[in-house]
Scaffold this motif. Sequence first.
Motif, mmCIF file in Angstrom:
data_model
loop_
_atom_site.group_PDB
_atom_site.id
_atom_site.type_symbol
_atom_site.label_atom_id
_atom_site.label_comp_id
_atom_site.label_asym_id
_atom_site.label_seq_id
_atom_site.Cartn_x
_atom_site.Cartn_y
_atom_site.Cartn_z
ATOM 1 N N THR A 1 26.571 52.259 36.196
ATOM 2 C CA THR A 1 25.314 53.010 36.012
ATOM 3 C C THR A 1 25.166 54.171 36.980
ATOM 4 N N ASP B 1 31.047 51.154 34.191
ATOM 5 C CA ASP B 1 30.664 50.967 32.790
ATOM 6 C C ASP B 1 31.102 52.129 31.913
ATOM 7 N N ARG C 1 21.960 56.464 28.129
ATOM 8 C CA ARG C 1 21.167 56.985 29.238
ATOM 9 C C ARG C 1 21.427 58.473 29.486
ATOM 10 N N GLN D 1 22.138 62.528 32.162
ATOM 11 C CA GLN D 1 21.004 61.778 32.703
ATOM 12 C C GLN D 1 20.240 62.605 33.737
ATOM 13 N N ALA E 1 26.369 54.080 28.685
ATOM 14 C CA ALA E 1 26.376 55.358 29.394
ATOM 15 C C ALA E 1 25.909 56.486 28.480
#
Length: 444
Positions: free
Chosen positions: A93, A79, A123, A99, A120
Amino acid sequence: MPHRPNILLIVADDHCHAAMSCATGPTQDPVRTPHLDALADRGVRFTHAYHAGSSVGAVCMPSRAMLHGGTGPFNLPADMAHGVSAPYLGPPTVPTLGQRLRDAGYTAHHIGKWHNFEPAFERSFDTGEAVFHGGMPEDHFNTPMSRWDGKTHARQAMMNCHGTDVFAEAARAFLHRRADDDTAQPFFLSLAFTAPHDPRRTHPEYHARFPAERIDLPPSFTPNPEMRPDRLPIRDNLCIPLPRDPAAMRHEIAGYYAMVEHLDHGIGRVLDALSQTGLADDTLVVYTADHGHAVGQHGLLAKQTVYDHSTRVPLIVAGPGVARGAVRDQLVYQHDTHPTLLTAAGLDAEGCAFDALTPLLTEAPADWPRQTIGSFYGDDLRMITDGRTKLVVEHHPQGTTRTAYDLAADPWEMSPQDASAGHPLDDALYAWQREHGDPLAAHA
């Protein structure tokens, strides 16, 4: 290094390793970068930092996906790298650098370019401002930007200001806000400039420093680019017509130098704010770029090759616990900063495709195990180097072309040597391909 330092990660777009005045060697560009030089004086500068490659023309996207995702070049987070074919993609993910730092209690904020798509981004960061969700601006003075409050993206007005200035001022404002905040949380500031990517236009005073008619063309310049004709039709390479007019190429190079010096000025303003706010002693600073750029070398205007001008990048690390004024010639990836920053934050970097630079950041560096380093472009071009020689293997329908360069004697890579009968780096290239899961490893 203190426990959980603040982190400032600065990434440029298209900045070649040789385009700094603190760089050394015969390919060094005639630019002045006093602020990057000062950062190197108080930290460690890596002379042989590379990006690991790309299967697509937008080299910045896979490079940044590896930097933030920590995955290898043939296992990109699905992604974060749209348009990349399946053999080069891994699962989506993947936990990003931001993150993981957020999960560990860092406040994560992003300013500038993010070419790895909104899910992306969301997060990875608590907040963001002056965010550019694209590959390149059509006009650096009117770059579309947005703000992220943790829930929604809101468009910010295009202020008819140069992107480098907007990003630098946003970073300065963030640092001043952090200095006034008595929270114990450390911060992760991701600052990504769009310079010196084309269009090569900045303030007149920077262009005035480089009259095009006084620019020296690189020794490897040729009016007819040294690239397979089917590779040439890439937007970057078509900025000026073929065959290349020397005067037009001088103009492009002059604009590149001007943008590098303006970029250095913007970085200097950010680093000044870090010092003025008293945050410098507790902040680990990394400066790098997503990839290099040809800007005239081999008649090219782009980075979709495995020549050193495109695969090598600047890399400087400075801050608490880091040796001062040190130069390291070891072979490293700019993506090695991913596990380096996790380690600095006290986090486990196990499973990352790259190696933490921590052993090289001390006054007495430990042994560095990587003796060769690889990169690639497209579905068919592979490279391995030990820093002195380079082996390039190109697969095509008619067979395989194997070429070598003596980088010590031929730093401009102008004298390719036939390596069809074999080369000492053959085994190293095959090992690199197998280690990272290259789909072409079976054909090596």
